[in-house]
Design an enzyme around this catalytic site. Structure first.
Site, PDB file in Angstrom:
ATOM      1  N   SER A  86       9.937  -3.066   3.405  1.00  0.00           N
ATOM      2  CA  SER A  86       9.105  -2.376   2.424  1.00  0.00           C
ATOM      3  C   SER A  86       8.707  -1.054   3.054  1.00  0.00           C
ATOM      4  CB  SER A  86       7.877  -3.218   2.083  1.00  0.00           C
ATOM      5  OG  SER A  86       7.191  -2.628   1.000  1.00  0.00           O
ATOM      6  N   GLU A  87       8.962   0.047   2.336  1.00  0.00           N
ATOM      7  CA  GLU A  87       8.879   1.357   2.997  1.00  0.00           C
ATOM      8  C   GLU A  87       7.467   1.763   3.391  1.00  0.00           C
ATOM      9  OE1 GLU A  87      10.064   0.867  -0.087  1.00  0.00           O
ATOM     10  OE2 GLU A  87       9.545   2.497  -1.470  1.00  0.00           O
ATOM     11  N   ASN A  88       6.471   1.019   2.932  1.00  0.00           N
ATOM     12  CA  ASN A  88       5.124   1.317   3.407  1.00  0.00           C
ATOM     13  C   ASN A  88       4.843   0.713   4.781  1.00  0.00           C
ATOM     14  OD1 ASN A  88       5.284  -1.073   1.779  1.00  0.00           O
ATOM     15  ND2 ASN A  88       3.078  -1.256   1.913  1.00  0.00           N
TER      16      ASN A  88
END
Lengths: 212, 225
Positions: free
Chosen positions: A47-49
């Site tokens: 998840s890119e966060n």
């Protein structure tokens, strides 16, 4: 003709994700692919966060708002998972470390151009997020979408008319009625739902489609 | 003795000047330094440039700064959200300028500033409207866009714990932009849930070394050291 609903399509995409793959699932329908990944195989969801080894949604009593996905929904972390900052997260994409990214789209061209971030409407407030990084970063970009818009226009097109997210970045398009490989040689049909024919697909899309 | 711990949120932001550029950590609410932002609103600085992933949603954090009309420009990747009405209204009225930057380019440009690089060539955005008018280059068969670093006068960051030298550890995905923003600003101000004794943080697990941090302030209630 038996069109695939969102769940069937998500399950079909999941079948093409091998064990050991590092995968980013885009916001919206692509997120549903996670529900169909085989539980007995190690597949790494990013998840890119800032999360690798993302697990399913928590029980309501275990919700932690500092453990969310890119869609800002609560998630969990699997044993072996890790946290990292945004610089590392986008290096994972841009640096070619992510194997597969699954995204939604407004339009995909037969050569793999992607339009999925902006309708181009002049009064729309633009927001891009990680869409452009995801599009050009992953080794394979899969798109999940209905073949036609609500008004019946093909979303698989010769050339995108919506603002582009990335050039020549999509490799495969999963739609409710057929699956296509796209790229330098154009679009090839690799699977059709029962009752669908190549001629019907050509008529629906207006494209010179061939079977792979 | 060096002690970067300041007594209050107000003291931490007391020297913020009108026209300042401010990086604000956070992805959604996770990692957003809401208390420091409240202190900036109370302090009164205006005409601010905000560098953050979002442009505020709901009523707190960056949204509160918007509502108070303190923001002149936003550099962010994802301004439009379900509850971004305070930004939306000011953007539509032409009161707030927007520089839209793909999220990974935002991170890379912030990192470039922190690392002292003059510019970067990034593949993200090539051939799109967000690269229009920008210099491009083909390197080993791949196309890149020239992008410049994003510097800031201040970074407001939220971390889990700090010591008096400013070493930081974060919590889960609240880490997001904190470590890279701390490196890119002239003055980095960090709000933490916990202040610990020097030596209590394992050097192997410190994410942001204190060299990148100027001020640390505890969220209320203030812990005792």
């Amino acid at each position: 003709m038996q069109r695939m609903d969102r769940n069937a399509l998500a399950a079909r995409v999941a079948r093409d994700i091998p064990e050991g793959a590092y995968v980013n699932l885009g916001i919206g329908a692509p997120t549903m692919v996670a529900n169909f990944l085989p539980k007995d195989k190690d597949i790494f969801l990013q998840s890119e966060n800032g999360l690798l080894g993302m697990g399913p949604a928590p029980e309501p009593e275990d919700i932690d708002w500092e453990l969310i996905n890119a869609g800002k929904q609560p998630v969990t972390i699997l044993p072996g998972g890790s946290y990292f900052h945004h610089g590392d997260s986008f290096a994972m994409m841009r640096g070619g470390h992510i194997d597969i990214c699954v995204l939604g789209a407004f339009q995909v061209s037969i050569h793999g151009d992607l339009a999925n971030w902006h309708t181009g409407a002049p009064d729309a407030i633009p927001a891009v997020g990680g869409a452009m990084d995801l599009a050009i970063g992953a080794r394979d970009v899969f798109v999940m979408m209905d073949l036609l818009t609500k008004s019946g226009e093909s979303k698989l097109v010769r050339q995108c008319t919506y603002p582009l997210t990335g050039l020549a970045c999509v490799s495969r398009v999963y739609t409710d009625v057929a699956i296509f490989d796209v790229g330098p040689d154009g679009a090839h049909v690799i699977e059709m739902v029962e009752g669908m024919t190549l001629d019907t697909l050509r008529a629906l899309t207006g494209l010179e489609l061939t079977e792979a | 003795m060096i002690n970067k711990i300041v007594a209050s949120m107000a003291e931490a932001v007391a020297d913020m000047q009108d026209g300042a550029s401010i990086m604000i950590s956070g992805f959604g609410d996770a990692g957003a330094p809401a208390e420091l932002i409240e202190a900036v609103i109370a302090q009164g600085a205006t005409d601010l440039t905000i560098i953050s992933n979002n442009a505020g949603a709901g009523e707190t954090g960056i949204a509160a700064l918007m509502r108070a009309n303190r923001v002149r420009k936003v550099i962010c990747s994802f301004p439009r959200q379900a509850a971004s009405h305070h930004f939306d209204a000011r953007y539509r009225a032409g009161e707030v300028e927007l520089e839209l930057v793909p999220q990974g380019n935002l991170a890379a440009r912030i990192q470039a500033a922190g690392a002292g690089l003059g510019a970067i060539f990034t593949p993200t955005g090539y051939g799109t409207m967000l690269a229009q008018g920008k210099e491009t280059r083909e390197i080993d068969g791949r196309h890149y866009v020239l992008e410049y670093p994003i510097h800031a006068d201040f970074a407001l960051v939220k971390a889990r714990a700090a010591d008096r030298w400013g070493n930081l550890v974060y919590r889960k995905v609240a880490r997001n932009f904190g470590p890279i923003m701390a490196m890119a600003a002239k003055t980095t101000i960090v709000q933490v849930a916990e202040i610990v004794e020097l030596g209590a943080l394992d050097p192997e697990t410190i994410v942001t070394p204190g060299i990148f941090v100027d001020r640390v302030v505890a969220m209320q209630p203030a812990p005792t050291v």
